[in-house]
Design a protein around this motif. Structure first.
Motif, short mmCIF file in Angstrom:
data_model
loop_
_atom_site.label_atom_id
_atom_site.label_comp_id
_atom_site.label_asym_id
_atom_site.label_seq_id
_atom_site.Cartn_x
_atom_site.Cartn_y
_atom_site.Cartn_z
N GLY A 47 68.21 40.07 -19.17
CA GLY A 47 67.86 39.56 -17.85
C GLY A 47 67.75 40.72 -16.87
O GLY A 47 68.71 41.45 -16.68
N ALA A 48 66.58 40.90 -16.27
CA ALA A 48 66.37 41.99 -15.32
C ALA A 48 67.12 41.75 -14.01
O ALA A 48 67.41 42.67 -13.28
N LYS A 49 67.42 40.51 -13.72
CA LYS A 49 68.19 40.10 -12.55
C LYS A 49 69.07 38.95 -13.01
O LYS A 49 68.94 38.50 -14.15
N PRO A 50 69.96 38.46 -12.17
CA PRO A 50 70.76 37.32 -12.63
C PRO A 50 69.86 36.18 -13.13
O PRO A 50 68.91 35.79 -12.45
N VAL A 51 70.15 35.71 -14.30
CA VAL A 51 69.33 34.67 -14.94
C VAL A 51 69.87 33.30 -14.56
O VAL A 51 71.08 33.07 -14.61
N THR A 52 68.97 32.41 -14.18
CA THR A 52 69.36 31.04 -13.85
C THR A 52 69.22 30.15 -15.07
O THR A 52 68.57 30.52 -16.06
#
Length: 133
Positions: A47-52
């Motif tokens: 995940g490049a950013k927090p994954v939802t």
């Protein structure tokens, strides 16, 4: 959690958190269902950013579709017919990504709890209740 995906060539996808650089980073790695022992991954994404929750669901559904169309078996074992890129995810390619160098793929797969569906994987990663991120 792990789930079997693919078509004619089956793959095991494993979803887990944490690596040597970021304890909360979400990973998804795949390898052939009957990959040779001590082999690397056929592909890994983080995940490049927090994954939802919806982001993980969409990623795993897209991965399943691509594995069904592009999972192959060659003379050196299972492989993906190209690099797969997904919005919001970093692609690490095949082998063993450097942040996962201390993890043995065989052990990760062996220790992962099997899931029967993408929804079950997503639910487990996010602690069960649908409203939880």
């Amino acid at each position: 959690m792990k789930i079997v995906m693919g078509g004619e060539q089956r793959f095991v996808a494993v979803v887990f958190r944490g690596d040597s650089a970021a304890s909360e980073r979400l990973w998804a790695c795949v390898r052939g269902d009957n990959a040779p022992a001590h082999g690397g991954w056929s592909g890994c994404w983080s995940g490049a950013k927090p994954v939802t929750r919806p982001g993980l669901q969409q990623f795993l559904e897209g991965l399943g579709e691509r594995l069904t169309r592009g999972g192959r078996l060659g003379p050196f074992g299972p492989y993906l017919d190209e690099h797969y890129f997904f919005d919001g995810w970093d692609s690490w390619g095949s082998g063993i990504p450097s942040p996962l160098a201390s993890l043995v793929p065989d052990e990760v797969v062996a220790n992962a709890v099997p899931a029967l569906s993408v929804a079950e994987v997503v639910s487990d990663v996010f602690g069960g209740a649908p409203g939880v991120r």
